[in-house]
Motif scaffolding. Structure first.
Motif, PDB file in Angstrom:
ATOM      1  N   GLY A 112      33.670  33.428  44.140  1.00 25.32           N
ATOM      2  CA  GLY A 112      33.274  33.177  42.755  1.00 25.32           C
ATOM      3  C   GLY A 112      32.460  31.923  42.540  1.00 25.32           C
ATOM      4  O   GLY A 112      32.268  31.501  41.410  1.00 25.32           O
ATOM      5  N   TYR A 113      31.945  31.312  43.599  1.00 21.67           N
ATOM      6  CA  TYR A 113      31.154  30.092  43.446  1.00 21.67           C
ATOM      7  C   TYR A 113      29.710  30.372  43.069  1.00 21.67           C
ATOM      8  O   TYR A 113      29.006  29.484  42.604  1.00 21.67           O
ATOM      9  CB  TYR A 113      31.194  29.253  44.728  1.00 21.67           C
ATOM     10  CG  TYR A 113      32.555  28.676  45.017  1.00 21.67           C
ATOM     11  CD1 TYR A 113      33.148  27.798  44.125  1.00 21.67           C
ATOM     12  CD2 TYR A 113      33.249  29.020  46.161  1.00 21.67           C
ATOM     13  CE1 TYR A 113      34.397  27.271  44.377  1.00 21.67           C
ATOM     14  CE2 TYR A 113      34.499  28.494  46.422  1.00 21.67           C
ATOM     15  CZ  TYR A 113      35.065  27.626  45.534  1.00 21.67           C
ATOM     16  OH  TYR A 113      36.303  27.104  45.778  1.00 21.67           O
TER      17      TYR A 113
ATOM     18  N   SER B  62      27.476  32.996  40.747  1.00 23.39           N
ATOM     19  CA  SER B  62      27.625  34.035  39.729  1.00 23.39           C
ATOM     20  C   SER B  62      26.350  34.869  39.647  1.00 23.39           C
ATOM     21  O   SER B  62      25.330  34.551  40.247  1.00 23.39           O
ATOM     22  CB  SER B  62      27.934  33.393  38.375  1.00 23.39           C
ATOM     23  OG  SER B  62      26.876  32.539  38.005  1.00 23.39           O
TER      24      SER B  62
ATOM     25  N   THR C   7      30.453  38.929  42.879  1.00 26.28           N
ATOM     26  CA  THR C   7      31.132  37.732  42.407  1.00 26.28           C
ATOM     27  C   THR C   7      32.589  38.036  42.077  1.00 26.28           C
ATOM     28  O   THR C   7      32.903  39.002  41.389  1.00 26.28           O
ATOM     29  CB  THR C   7      30.415  37.169  41.161  1.00 26.28           C
ATOM     30  OG1 THR C   7      29.062  36.888  41.519  1.00 26.28           O
ATOM     31  CG2 THR C   7      31.069  35.904  40.665  1.00 26.28           C
ATOM     32  N   ASP C   8      33.468  37.186  42.570  1.00 30.65           N
ATOM     33  CA  ASP C   8      34.920  37.287  42.332  1.00 30.65           C
ATOM     34  C   ASP C   8      35.530  38.589  42.839  1.00 30.65           C
ATOM     35  O   ASP C   8      36.519  39.058  42.301  1.00 30.65           O
ATOM     36  CB  ASP C   8      35.253  37.111  40.853  1.00 30.65           C
ATOM     37  CG  ASP C   8      35.366  35.655  40.464  1.00 30.65           C
ATOM     38  OD1 ASP C   8      35.673  34.819  41.338  1.00 30.65           O
ATOM     39  OD2 ASP C   8      35.136  35.340  39.284  1.00 30.65           O
ATOM     40  N   GLN C   9      34.948  39.164  43.876  1.00 32.29           N
ATOM     41  CA  GLN C   9      35.508  40.366  44.498  1.00 32.29           C
ATOM     42  C   GLN C   9      36.151  39.956  45.815  1.00 32.29           C
ATOM     43  O   GLN C   9      35.484  39.458  46.716  1.00 32.29           O
ATOM     44  CB  GLN C   9      34.418  41.417  44.735  1.00 32.29           C
ATOM     45  CG  GLN C   9      33.751  41.904  43.480  1.00 32.29           C
ATOM     46  CD  GLN C   9      34.708  42.675  42.591  1.00 32.29           C
ATOM     47  OE1 GLN C   9      35.495  43.501  43.073  1.00 32.29           O
ATOM     48  NE2 GLN C   9      34.662  42.407  41.303  1.00 32.29           N
ATOM     49  N   ARG C  10      37.433  40.171  45.924  1.00 29.29           N
ATOM     50  CA  ARG C  10      38.199  39.710  47.075  1.00 29.29           C
ATOM     51  C   ARG C  10      37.700  40.292  48.400  1.00 29.29           C
ATOM     52  O   ARG C  10      37.748  39.634  49.427  1.00 29.29           O
ATOM     53  CB  ARG C  10      39.669  40.055  46.881  1.00 29.29           C
ATOM     54  CG  ARG C  10      40.539  39.493  47.989  1.00 29.29           C
ATOM     55  CD  ARG C  10      41.978  39.680  47.703  1.00 29.29           C
ATOM     56  NE  ARG C  10      42.291  38.918  46.504  1.00 29.29           N
ATOM     57  CZ  ARG C  10      43.487  38.825  45.976  1.00 29.29           C
ATOM     58  NH1 ARG C  10      44.484  39.445  46.531  1.00 29.29           N
ATOM     59  NH2 ARG C  10      43.697  38.113  44.897  1.00 29.29           N
TER      60      ARG C  10
END
Length: 65
Positions: A26-27, A29, A34-37
């Motif tokens: 998530g650094y 955007s 983004t923010d996907q594990r």
């Protein structure tokens, strides 16, 4: 010129894996990653594979006695 292909592919894998990791955490955007594990897991695995490619490429380029 032996070892250039593993070196090139290894370096590319390290760069792409780093980008995937940073996006997955998530650094960065503005991406569907983004923010996907899954990208935070696959990125370091790709970096390790790239590091192995770099190591193999360096071994192939080393002069043998």
């Amino acid at each position: 010129m032996k070892g250039w292909l593993p070196l090139t592919l290894g370096l590319l894998a390290v760069v792409v894996g780093t980008v995937w990791t940073v996006q997955g955490l998530g650094y960065v955007s503005g991406s569907v990653m983004t923010d996907q594990r899954i990208w935070a897991v696959l990125g370091p695995l790709l970096v390790l594979g790239g590091a192995a490619g770099l190591w193999l490429g360096m071994r192939a380029r080393r002069p043998r006695p």
